[in-house]
Design an enzyme around this catalytic site. Structure first.
Site, PDB file in Angstrom:
ATOM      1  N   SER A 153       0.609  -9.934  -0.651  1.00  0.00           N
ATOM      2  CA  SER A 153       0.229  -8.553  -0.646  1.00  0.00           C
ATOM      3  C   SER A 153       0.728  -7.700   0.661  1.00  0.00           C
ATOM      4  O   SER A 153       1.036  -6.577   0.872  1.00  0.00           O
ATOM      5  CB  SER A 153      -1.033  -8.306  -1.166  1.00  0.00           C
ATOM      6  N   LYS A 210       0.745  -1.284  -0.055  1.00  0.00           N
ATOM      7  CA  LYS A 210      -0.068   0.046   0.002  1.00  0.00           C
ATOM      8  C   LYS A 210       0.875   1.159   0.260  1.00  0.00           C
ATOM      9  O   LYS A 210       0.489   2.184  -0.516  1.00  0.00           O
ATOM     10  CB  LYS A 210      -0.894   0.118   1.062  1.00  0.00           C
TER      11      LYS A 210
END
Length: 400
Positions: free
Chosen positions: A302, A51
């Protein structure tokens, strides 16, 4: 719509500030998945997830006049940390709205980066609505978690790294929430190597992108609670949805047990801590959701921000599923020596007692007996069944 050049520009802007994360080949997972499996370890990125790429690119793309009143963002956790980290680097104030059920570890980490955290709503979408209200009230710049061209371009740098690290990659599997990561990644890959397959993976509890693709428009769906909180987004972004339509080959789903087992396997085999959303891509390969065989395949891991208390529950559940841990309840004569006798039998059967408790009063406990609860470490499912059979032969009434 963004362009490939935007992703290359984003990489140059972030050079030296963001990690190029490792690509790790796994022989074990390759064997289990019937593919040549590599893990793109974004859980080792700064702040523990991909992110930060998108949030940093967005914020350095804003003009100083736009940053004077600080920034606001909404997040279930990882975007919050990315924005907070980027704000600390740039020296600007930051407010993050998070759902009330966000993991405590992610809330604390966000505050440690210097952000002011406000808890609002029970799911991400409610936090997002409130963050947008705050934006209007304060005039602060809003950093969207996925539906923004600069955020998408920043996430797309993962795709550039993949092609550099494994030029002959044949398939890439990526978690999907709002769609920012897979949209940018898929564009970066498909615009350069259109033959590479790009697949998305969602939690079965919140399949908003899959249902939206079927309906051919971005839908807001009802969802169930999921351990993959990072991808529990009820409605994909409008921009990300269009890009997924164009660049992504197909989206698949994995269930909660498949995610939990994969988290435990990665922890055991690779000594890596991976959150539920991060494990979803690999889970889809290990449980053969995607119809590919013998392909050079990358699973994007992720993120790795997991609440410590949740780790213990994942480990225990995974051990139960693997037959390496079992809870037993049985009726025991309430006489001296009976407990010692039983424990001797279990020791002879090469099991390890971790916890035990005795109850002497209860609706199902007869006079002269006690209810014994045992937590036992075992080898596998066959070992569990052998213990139960042997105890039953010796007259003990067992309940799993």
């Amino acid at each position: 719509m963004i362009s490939l050049d935007d992703i290359f520009v984003a990489r140059e802007k972030m050079r030296g500030m963001i990690h190029q994360t490792p690509l790790d080949f796994s022989k074990t997972f390759s064997s289990l998945a019937n593919n040549e499996v590599y893990l793109k370890l974004e859980n080792l990125q700064k702040t523990g997830s991909f992110k930060v790429r998108g949030s940093f690119n967005k914020m350095i793309s804003l003009k100083m006049g736009e940053l004077n009143k600080g920034v606001i963002a909404a997040s279930a956790g990882n975007h919050a940390q990315g924005v907070a980290f980027s704000s600390s680097l740039l020296g600007i104030p930051c407010t993050i709205v998070m759902p009330k059920g966000a993991p405590l570890s992610k809330i604390q980490a966000t505050r440690r980066y210097g952000a002011e955290v406000e808890l609002h709503g029970t799911v991400f979408d409610e936090a997002l609505d409130y963050a947008l209200e705050l934006k209007e009230q304060t005039g602060a710049a809003f950093v969207h978690p996925f539906d923004d061209q600069y955020v998408i371009a920043g996430q797309g740098t993962v795709g550039l790294e993949i092609l550099e690290q494994l030029p002959d990659v044949e398939a890439v599997v990526c978690p999907v929430g709002g769609g920012g990561l897979i949209a940018g990644l898929a564009m970066a890959i498909k615009e350069q190597k259109p033959d590479v397959k790009v697949y998305g993976v969602e939690a079965l509890a919140c399949p908003s992108m899959k249902q939206s693709l079927q309906a051919k428009k971005a839908l807001s769906i009802d969802s169930m609670p999921t351990m993959a909180d990072g991808i529990a987004v009820k409605k994909p972004g409008e921009l990300t949805f269009k890009m997924v339509q164009k660049y992504v080959d197909e989206v698949f789903c994995v269930d909660e047990m498949e995610i939990a087992r994969t988290m435990l396997m990665v922890l055991e085999r690779n000594k890596l801590l991976v959150e539920g959303s991060g494990a979803s891509s690999l889970a889809s390969l290990l449980y053969h959701k995607i119809p590919i065989v013998n392909k050079k395949t990358i699973a994007v891991i992720s993120g790795g921000n997991v609440d410590v208390s949740f780790i213990s529950r994942i480990i225990e559940r995974g051990m139960v599923e693997a037959g390496r841990f079992v809870h037993l309840s049985l009726s025991l004569k309430d006489k001296p020596g009976e407990l010692e006798k039983l424990l001797g039998i279990i020791t002879t059967l090469e099991a390890n007692v971790l916890n035990l408790s005795l109850e002497h009063i209860g609706e199902k406990i007869f006079p002269g007996y006690a209810l014994l609860n045992l937590s036992v470490e075992t080898k596998d499912h066959n070992h569990v069944e052998h213990i139960i059979q042997e105890l039953t032969k010796k007259g003990y009434e067992i309940q799993k």
